[in-house]
Scaffold this active site. Structure first.
Site, mmCIF file in Angstrom:
data_model
loop_
_atom_site.group_PDB
_atom_site.id
_atom_site.type_symbol
_atom_site.label_atom_id
_atom_site.label_comp_id
_atom_site.label_asym_id
_atom_site.label_seq_id
_atom_site.Cartn_x
_atom_site.Cartn_y
_atom_site.Cartn_z
ATOM 1 N N TYR A 69 0.857 -1.046 0.131
ATOM 2 C CA TYR A 69 0.021 0.011 0.031
ATOM 3 C C TYR A 69 0.885 1.297 -0.121
ATOM 4 O O TYR A 69 0.455 2.245 -0.590
ATOM 5 C CB TYR A 69 -0.975 0.093 1.110
ATOM 6 N N HIS A 121 -14.712 2.512 -1.903
ATOM 7 C CA HIS A 121 -13.716 1.573 -1.397
ATOM 8 C C HIS A 121 -12.613 2.310 -0.723
ATOM 9 O O HIS A 121 -11.594 1.648 -0.371
ATOM 10 C CB HIS A 121 -13.122 0.848 -2.608
ATOM 11 N N GLY A 192 -14.644 3.366 -17.144
ATOM 12 C CA GLY A 192 -13.445 2.858 -16.711
ATOM 13 C C GLY A 192 -13.702 1.886 -15.655
ATOM 14 O O GLY A 192 -12.596 1.580 -14.894
HETATM 15 P P1 NAD Z 1 -10.489 -3.039 -13.221
HETATM 16 O O1 NAD Z 1 -9.014 -3.122 -13.420
HETATM 17 O O2 NAD Z 1 -11.360 -4.301 -12.992
HETATM 18 O O3 NAD Z 1 -10.860 -2.533 -14.747
HETATM 19 C C1 NAD Z 1 -10.534 -1.318 -15.224
HETATM 20 C C2 NAD Z 1 -11.474 -1.083 -16.440
HETATM 21 O O4 NAD Z 1 -10.930 0.314 -17.005
HETATM 22 C C3 NAD Z 1 -11.373 -2.254 -17.556
HETATM 23 O O5 NAD Z 1 -12.655 -2.509 -17.877
HETATM 24 C C4 NAD Z 1 -10.656 -1.529 -18.763
HETATM 25 O O6 NAD Z 1 -11.124 -1.971 -19.932
HETATM 26 C C5 NAD Z 1 -10.976 -0.016 -18.599
HETATM 27 N N1 NAD Z 1 -9.838 0.899 -18.755
HETATM 28 C C6 NAD Z 1 -8.657 0.946 -18.913
HETATM 29 N N2 NAD Z 1 -7.962 2.100 -19.312
HETATM 30 C C7 NAD Z 1 -9.238 3.043 -19.703
HETATM 31 C C8 NAD Z 1 -9.250 4.310 -20.069
HETATM 32 N N3 NAD Z 1 -8.290 5.049 -20.353
HETATM 33 N N4 NAD Z 1 -10.267 4.763 -20.129
HETATM 34 C C9 NAD Z 1 -11.407 4.295 -20.122
HETATM 35 N N5 NAD Z 1 -11.422 3.016 -19.646
HETATM 36 C C10 NAD Z 1 -10.283 2.317 -19.341
HETATM 37 O O7 NAD Z 1 -10.880 -1.819 -12.261
HETATM 38 P P2 NAD Z 1 -12.434 -1.483 -11.288
HETATM 39 O O8 NAD Z 1 -13.566 -2.001 -12.103
HETATM 40 O O9 NAD Z 1 -12.297 -0.084 -10.781
HETATM 41 O O10 NAD Z 1 -12.431 -2.865 -10.264
HETATM 42 C C11 NAD Z 1 -11.087 -3.265 -9.518
HETATM 43 C C12 NAD Z 1 -10.871 -2.891 -8.108
HETATM 44 O O11 NAD Z 1 -9.726 -2.377 -8.282
HETATM 45 C C13 NAD Z 1 -11.648 -1.627 -7.470
HETATM 46 O O12 NAD Z 1 -12.606 -2.105 -6.233
HETATM 47 C C14 NAD Z 1 -10.804 -0.666 -7.234
HETATM 48 O O13 NAD Z 1 -10.962 -0.056 -5.983
HETATM 49 C C15 NAD Z 1 -9.551 -1.420 -6.979
HETATM 50 N N6 NAD Z 1 -8.309 -0.272 -7.883
HETATM 51 C C16 NAD Z 1 -8.234 1.034 -7.855
HETATM 52 C C17 NAD Z 1 -7.247 1.355 -8.440
HETATM 53 C C18 NAD Z 1 -7.299 3.154 -8.285
HETATM 54 O O14 NAD Z 1 -7.571 3.579 -7.204
HETATM 55 N N7 NAD Z 1 -6.930 3.896 -9.266
HETATM 56 C C19 NAD Z 1 -6.361 0.926 -9.164
HETATM 57 C C20 NAD Z 1 -6.366 -0.381 -9.169
HETATM 58 C C21 NAD Z 1 -7.360 -1.309 -8.686
#
Ligand code: NAD
Ligand code: ZN
Length: 252
Positions: A69, A121, A192
């Site tokens: 983290y 989350h 996304g």
């Molecule tokens: P996910 O990783 O499952 O899905 C990401 C989605 O974003 C995919 O469907 C992909 O096709 C799409 N994507 C990728 N690049 C994109 C862009 N430039 N524009 C539009 N869409 C795009 O993520 P999720 O659905 O958020 O679920 C996964 C879990 O992971 C969540 O609970 C989240 O809390 C956590 N997470 C959070 C972060 C963060 O805070 N940035 C990063 C990684 C995971």
């Protein structure tokens, strides 16, 4: 049918709407350089997020989970909000009742300036003691950088990130708030997110049942693409600024 551009209908509906809700996932932060869980994660590639993001893993190896983290927090802090985050701030200013619901924990929406937000989350910028609940100070976090373990100065408990782990309940009231916004929404945007992590993934469907026009913005069709009114294939950082500009012009 997935399209490469958004429809006039989506613009018209957003321009007329009083109630709008948007759900974002890791994809909106991808263009800021924050990897989604599916992207290669360098040093951490050997672990599956599910293996680290749960309380059992934390209790088994608090040092490892704290280090992961801390790495994610540092990555997020080095990055900046992108035009997708900023477009949602602008949309919030255009729509009388707008709620941004995010699954992201990276704090980029807040840093962009979004105000009315349901953080489903939690947020990796905050941490607390797993035993007494006290919010952790920067001072208490310092051992992590040198390979040590962060413990509470009040009770000695291990310090955990203020995020929702696999198998944990969402913060009290937040899902209800998000669900109500989804049900009242005239337009719901799902941006996304792969829409596989529940209960968040249920929100676009709840919005649809409540009569909303649901549009997905994603680089590829997600698990819910077959149930929504419109799939806009494209990067959030490109689609959203163009969409919000079109809405602004129509509302003016
Ligand atoms: P996910 O990783 O499952 O899905 C990401 C989605 O974003 C995919 O469907 C992909 O096709 C799409 N994507 C990728 N690049 C994109 C862009 N430039 N524009 C539009 N869409 C795009 O993520 P999720 O659905 O958020 O679920 C996964 C879990 O992971 C969540 O609970 C989240 O809390 C956590 N997470 C959070 C972060 C963060 O805070 N940035 C990063 C990684 C995971
Ligand atoms: Zn404590």
């Amino acid at each position: 049918m997935p399209h490469r551009a958004f429809s006039h209908e989506l613009v018209d509906r957003l321009a007329r709407a009083q109630h709008v809700a948007a759900l974002t996932g890791a994809g909106i932060s991808a263009e800021s350089g924050i990897p989604t869980f599916r992207d290669p994660g360098g040093l951490w590639e050997q672990f599956k997020p599910e293996e680290l993001a749960n309380v059992q893993a934390f209790l088994r190896n608090p040092k490892l989970v704290q280090a992961w983290y801390t790495h994610r927090r540092n990555v997020a802090l080095e990055k900046a909000p992108n035009p997708g985050h900023k477009a949602l701030v602008e949309l919030e200013g255009l729509v009388p009742d707008f709620l941004l619901i995010t699954q992201n924990v990276d704090h980029l929406h807040q840093r962009a300036g979004s105000k009315r937000m349901a953080e489903l989350h939690g947020n990796i910028t905050r941490s607390y003691c797993i035993d007494c609940g006290k919010t952790a100070t920067e001072q208490e976090m310092t051992p992590i950088a040198s390979g040590g373990v962060a413990q509470c100065s009040a009770c000695g408990g291990y310090i955990r990130p203020d995020v929702v782990w696999f198998g944990e309940m969402l913060p009290e009231g937040v899902m209800e708030w998000a669900g109500e916004a989804a049900q009242r929404a005239e337009v719901f945007l799902s941006i996304g997110t792969s829409a596989v992590v529940y209960p968040a993934a249920g929100l676009p469907l709840l919005a649809k049942e409540g009569g909303a026009y649901v549009a997905e913005i994603n680089i590829e069709a997600s698990a819910i693409a077959g149930y929504v009114d419109e799939v806009v294939l494209g990067k959030a950082g490109e689609v959203l600024p163009a969409l919000v500009q079109a809405v602004r012009e129509k509302r003016a």
